[in-house]
Motif scaffolding. Structure first.
Motif, mmCIF file in Angstrom:
data_model
loop_
_atom_site.group_PDB
_atom_site.id
_atom_site.type_symbol
_atom_site.label_atom_id
_atom_site.label_comp_id
_atom_site.label_asym_id
_atom_site.label_seq_id
_atom_site.Cartn_x
_atom_site.Cartn_y
_atom_site.Cartn_z
ATOM 1 N N ASP A 82 0.857 -1.185 0.000
ATOM 2 C CA ASP A 82 0.000 0.000 0.000
ATOM 3 C C ASP A 82 0.895 1.236 0.000
ATOM 4 N N TRP A 83 1.009 1.896 -1.171
ATOM 5 C CA TRP A 83 1.901 3.051 -1.289
ATOM 6 C C TRP A 83 1.515 4.166 -0.331
ATOM 7 N N GLY A 84 0.202 4.428 -0.201
ATOM 8 C CA GLY A 84 -0.242 5.504 0.680
ATOM 9 C C GLY A 84 0.159 5.262 2.119
ATOM 10 N N LEU A 85 -0.007 4.033 2.573
ATOM 11 C CA LEU A 85 0.345 3.692 3.951
ATOM 12 C C LEU A 85 1.852 3.801 4.165
ATOM 13 N N VAL A 86 2.636 3.242 3.238
ATOM 14 C CA VAL A 86 4.093 3.276 3.378
ATOM 15 C C VAL A 86 4.604 4.708 3.345
ATOM 16 N N ALA A 87 3.991 5.565 2.505
ATOM 17 C CA ALA A 87 4.412 6.971 2.436
ATOM 18 C C ALA A 87 4.209 7.660 3.785
ATOM 19 N N LYS A 88 3.083 7.373 4.439
ATOM 20 C CA LYS A 88 2.835 7.965 5.769
ATOM 21 C C LYS A 88 3.862 7.471 6.786
ATOM 22 N N LEU A 89 4.217 6.182 6.693
ATOM 23 C CA LEU A 89 5.230 5.636 7.591
ATOM 24 C C LEU A 89 6.586 6.292 7.352
ATOM 25 N N TRP A 90 6.935 6.509 6.077
ATOM 26 C CA TRP A 90 8.204 7.159 5.756
ATOM 27 C C TRP A 90 8.232 8.596 6.279
ATOM 28 N N ILE A 91 7.109 9.316 6.121
ATOM 29 C CA ILE A 91 7.045 10.701 6.620
ATOM 30 C C ILE A 91 7.275 10.720 8.131
ATOM 31 N N PRO A 141 -8.053 -4.995 19.674
ATOM 32 C CA PRO A 141 -8.672 -3.931 18.868
ATOM 33 C C PRO A 141 -7.769 -3.495 17.719
ATOM 34 N N ILE A 142 -8.396 -3.170 16.581
ATOM 35 C CA ILE A 142 -7.662 -2.661 15.425
ATOM 36 C C ILE A 142 -7.516 -1.146 15.560
ATOM 37 N N LEU A 143 -6.310 -0.632 15.378
ATOM 38 C CA LEU A 143 -6.041 0.804 15.492
ATOM 39 C C LEU A 143 -6.535 1.496 14.225
ATOM 40 N N GLN A 144 -7.579 2.319 14.333
ATOM 41 C CA GLN A 144 -8.246 2.873 13.159
ATOM 42 C C GLN A 144 -7.635 4.187 12.683
ATOM 43 N N SER A 145 -7.254 5.058 13.587
ATOM 44 C CA SER A 145 -6.807 6.396 13.213
ATOM 45 C C SER A 145 -5.520 6.362 12.400
ATOM 46 N N GLN A 146 -5.461 7.251 11.372
ATOM 47 C CA GLN A 146 -4.240 7.343 10.570
ATOM 48 C C GLN A 146 -3.071 7.913 11.359
ATOM 49 N N ARG A 147 -3.364 8.531 12.493
ATOM 50 C CA ARG A 147 -2.276 9.048 13.326
ATOM 51 C C ARG A 147 -1.353 7.925 13.776
ATOM 52 N N TRP A 148 -1.904 6.716 13.909
ATOM 53 C CA TRP A 148 -1.071 5.586 14.306
ATOM 54 C C TRP A 148 -0.009 5.280 13.250
ATOM 55 N N MET A 149 -0.317 5.524 11.963
ATOM 56 C CA MET A 149 0.676 5.281 10.901
ATOM 57 C C MET A 149 1.859 6.232 11.065
ATOM 58 N N TYR A 150 1.540 7.537 11.233
ATOM 59 C CA TYR A 150 2.612 8.512 11.408
ATOM 60 C C TYR A 150 3.377 8.246 12.708
ATOM 61 N N GLY A 151 2.631 7.902 13.757
ATOM 62 C CA GLY A 151 3.278 7.614 15.036
ATOM 63 C C GLY A 151 4.188 6.404 14.957
ATOM 64 N N THR A 152 3.729 5.378 14.228
ATOM 65 C CA THR A 152 4.559 4.177 14.051
ATOM 66 C C THR A 152 5.832 4.520 13.291
ATOM 67 N N GLY A 153 5.687 5.264 12.185
ATOM 68 C CA GLY A 153 6.864 5.677 11.419
ATOM 69 C C GLY A 153 7.803 6.532 12.250
#
Length: 242
Positions: A66-75, A118-130
């Motif tokens: 998923d390019w969108g997800l990976v891009a958020k992780l990279w950011i 529970p599944i983490l829904q918010s996109q903030r988790w992607m940025y936080g993980t990255g």
């Protein structure tokens, strides 16, 4: 056993585990090769082996990530890198390894016996993980645990899990290898050992991928969690030894 034989065996086993689970190769290869040669040979060798493995996996799973997800992780990772340098200066490395190892083991054991997390829904988790990956990568060269924990919490399927991790790790690996090039660490010895390791790396990697096809999603998730427990224990032990 000769140095060459140990390299071949270690890289083969580590690549097999990477093929099965999508992560964990560097944590196996690095301690063995550091003791066998030196950190100045092992670090760049593991870096170019990791980049090669990530490149192969990115190509193999090119339709799944998923390019969108990976891009958020990279950011997030780019933003977290400066914090890592601050952590490296002010927080003792053994404290971080102990805390991270303990956190991973506790999470993995809990998830192993309670699959309805529970599944983490918010996109903030992607940025936080990255962000955490960047901080841990620039400080202690261990960017993997946060994204592995996040991917497991999202119930990613096997191919999506491996592909997203591989693309994310590939981006980090490129910068690591460039750093070794700038510092003139890719010596003739490193390339010689790299050439020795390539056949076992390819055999181990694709053997692991083929075997993992026979896992159903629940079995795959349990394999990932068990390997996470082993990784956490390894980090905790490294913290005690530091």
């Amino acid at each position: 056993m000769t140095t060459e034989a140990i390299i071949i065996l270690t890289v083969g086993v580590a690549s097999f585990i990477r093929g099965v689970s999508g992560f964990g190769a560097a944590l196996i290869i690095m301690p063995v090769l550091s003791g066998l040669t030196s950190i100045y040979v092992a670090a760049p060798l593991v870096a170019i082996l990791g980049l090669t493995i990530d490149t192969l996996l990115c190509f193999y799973y090119r339709r799944s990530f998923d390019w969108g997800l990976v891009a958020k992780l990279w950011i997030g990772s780019i933003l977290g890198i400066p914090l890592g340098f601050v952590m490296l200066r002010f927080i003792p490395g053994n404290w971080m390894l102990l805390a991270l190892g303990l956190m991973i083991v506790v999470y993995a054991i809990y998830a192993l016996f309670d699959p309805a997390m529970p599944i983490l829904q918010s996109q903030r988790w992607m940025y936080g993980t990255g962000f955490l990956c960047g901080a841990l990568g620039s400080s202690y060269n261990i960017p993997g645990p946060p994204i592995i924990l996040y991917g497991n919490s999202q119930r990613w399927g096997q191919e999506k899990f491996k592909s997203n991790l591989s693309v994310f790790f590939w981006g980090n690996a490129v910068f690591v290898v460039l750093g070794h090039i700038v510092q003139n660490r890719l010596t003739e010895t490193v390339f010689q050992q790299y050439m020795i390791a390539i056949p076992s790396m390819i055999i181990g990697l694709f053997s692991g991928i083929i075997l993992s096809r026979f896992f159903n999603p629940l079995v795959f998730r349990r394999v990932v969690l068990v390997i996470l427990i082993l990784v956490g224990i390894r980090l905790f032990v490294l913290g005690l030894q530091s």
